[in-house]
Design a protein around this motif. Structure first.
Motif, PDB file in Angstrom:
ATOM      1  N   LEU A 161       3.193   1.589   8.024  1.00  0.00           N
ATOM      2  CA  LEU A 161       3.596   2.795   8.739  1.00  0.00           C
ATOM      3  C   LEU A 161       2.624   3.935   8.454  1.00  0.00           C
ATOM      4  O   LEU A 161       2.097   4.051   7.345  1.00  0.00           O
ATOM      5  N   THR A 162       2.403   4.771   9.449  1.00  0.00           N
ATOM      6  CA  THR A 162       1.473   5.881   9.281  1.00  0.00           C
ATOM      7  C   THR A 162       1.905   6.807   8.152  1.00  0.00           C
ATOM      8  O   THR A 162       1.060   7.333   7.415  1.00  0.00           O
ATOM      9  N   LYS A 163       3.203   6.984   7.969  1.00  0.00           N
ATOM     10  CA  LYS A 163       3.680   7.877   6.908  1.00  0.00           C
ATOM     11  C   LYS A 163       3.445   7.287   5.521  1.00  0.00           C
ATOM     12  O   LYS A 163       3.583   8.008   4.524  1.00  0.00           O
ATOM     13  N   LEU A 164       3.099   5.993   5.454  1.00  0.00           N
ATOM     14  CA  LEU A 164       2.779   5.357   4.183  1.00  0.00           C
ATOM     15  C   LEU A 164       1.302   4.986   4.088  1.00  0.00           C
ATOM     16  O   LEU A 164       0.905   4.320   3.136  1.00  0.00           O
ATOM     17  N   GLN A 165       0.511   5.410   5.075  1.00  0.00           N
ATOM     18  CA  GLN A 165      -0.917   5.092   5.107  1.00  0.00           C
ATOM     19  C   GLN A 165      -1.657   6.075   4.206  1.00  0.00           C
ATOM     20  O   GLN A 165      -2.083   7.149   4.625  1.00  0.00           O
ATOM     21  N   VAL A 166      -1.803   5.699   2.938  1.00  0.00           N
ATOM     22  CA  VAL A 166      -2.364   6.614   1.953  1.00  0.00           C
ATOM     23  C   VAL A 166      -3.813   6.972   2.258  1.00  0.00           C
ATOM     24  O   VAL A 166      -4.299   8.035   1.851  1.00  0.00           O
ATOM     25  N   ALA A 167      -4.526   6.125   3.004  1.00  0.00           N
ATOM     26  CA  ALA A 167      -5.924   6.415   3.341  1.00  0.00           C
ATOM     27  C   ALA A 167      -6.048   7.597   4.294  1.00  0.00           C
ATOM     28  O   ALA A 167      -7.153   8.115   4.500  1.00  0.00           O
ATOM     29  N   ASP A 168      -4.929   8.047   4.866  1.00  0.00           N
ATOM     30  CA  ASP A 168      -4.951   9.234   5.724  1.00  0.00           C
ATOM     31  C   ASP A 168      -5.484  10.454   4.985  1.00  0.00           C
ATOM     32  O   ASP A 168      -6.061  11.353   5.592  1.00  0.00           O
ATOM     33  N   ILE A 169      -5.284  10.480   3.687  1.00  0.00           N
ATOM     34  CA  ILE A 169      -5.696  11.642   2.901  1.00  0.00           C
ATOM     35  C   ILE A 169      -7.214  11.804   2.885  1.00  0.00           C
ATOM     36  O   ILE A 169      -7.730  12.885   2.626  1.00  0.00           O
TER      37      ILE A 169
END
Length: 205
Positions: A161-169
C-alpha cells in the motif's frame, strides 16, 4: 547552485533547521529473530520540471534493520509512471542481488528469497508476466533482467500500500505525520540513552 533564488535559500534554511533538530538521530539496529531481505522501491514520475526525469528511491532491510538506501534521479526520461517504477525496481533488484552475493560469501544467506515491494500494480505485472513485455519494447532490455530473477525464484515481487511505501520518503515531500511515520519505519530516531550517561555508568561498573 548557478542561479539560486529566494525559494532555494528558504528550502536550504528549512533543511538546516531539520538537521539541527535531529542531530542526535541515528539508525538503530537490533538482533532479529530471523533474517530476511525486504526491499521497498518507489519512483516519482517526471518530478524534475526542467528535464522531466523521474526520481527513484529505495530502502533495503535485512532482518528488519536498514542496510541500504538511496535516492537518485533516473538517467533517462520515462514515458509513463509504470516505466519509471519498473526501472526503479530493476535498480533495487540489482542492489539486492549484490547483497545476497555478499551474504552468501559470509555464509549468512537467508533461506527465503528476497522480497521486493512496490506500490505500482502495472510495474509488478510487468515484472511477473512475460506477455506484458511485448507492450514494453521501448524499455531498455537491460532492465528486463528483473523478470528473469522473478521467474527463477531468486526474488519475489509483491504489492505494498502507498501509505506503507517507506521509499516514498526518498522521492517526494510528505505531510509531517506521514514523514515521521516513515522515519520510524526506517528505524531512524534518537538513541535510547545519552553517550555521556553511558560512559559514566561504565566507569562505575
Amino acid at each position: 547552485m548557478q542561479t539560486p533564488t529566494v525559494s532555494h535559500f528558504q528550502t536550504v534554511k528549512r533543511i538546516l533547521r531539520y538537521v539541527k533538530g535531529t542531530l542526535a538521530f541515528g539508525l538503530m539496529f537490533t538482533q532479529p529473530p530471523s533474517f530476511s531481505i525486504v526491499g521497498y522501491s518507489d519512483a516519482d514520475w517526471a518530478r524534475c520540471i526542467e528535464t522531466r526525469r523521474s526520481t527513484y528511491g529505495y530502502s533495503i532491510f535485512l532482518g528488519g534493520n536498514l542496510v541500504s538506501w538511496s535516492a537518485k534521479k533516473q538517467p533517462t526520461v520515462s514515458r509513463s509512471s509504470c516505466e519509471s517504477e519498473y526501472r526503479a525496481m530493476a535498480n533495487v533488484a540489482a542492489e539486492i542481488v549484490w547483497i545476497t552475493h555478499l551474504l552468501r560469501e559470509l555464509h549468512a544467506l537467508p533461506t527465503d528469497p528476497p522480497t521486493l515491494l512496490c506500490d505500482n500494480r502495472s510495474a509488478l505485472f510487468l515484472s511477473q508476466n512475460p506477455v506484458a513485455h511485448k507492450r514494453a519494447k521501448h524499455i531498455d532490455l537491460d532492465y528486463h533482467f528483473i523478470r528473469e530473477l522473478v521467474s527463477s525464484g531468486k526474488i519475489s515481487t509483491k504489492y505494498v500500500l502507498t501509505k506503507l511505501q517507506v521509499a516514498d520518503i526518498f522521492t517526494k515531500s510528505l505531510p509531517r505525520p506521514q514523514f515521521e511515520f516513515f522515519r520510524t519505519m526506517l528505524r531512524l530516531g534518537p538513541p535510547p540513552f545519552r553517550l555521556r550517561e553511558d560512559i559514566s555508568t561504565s566507569k562505575d561498573i
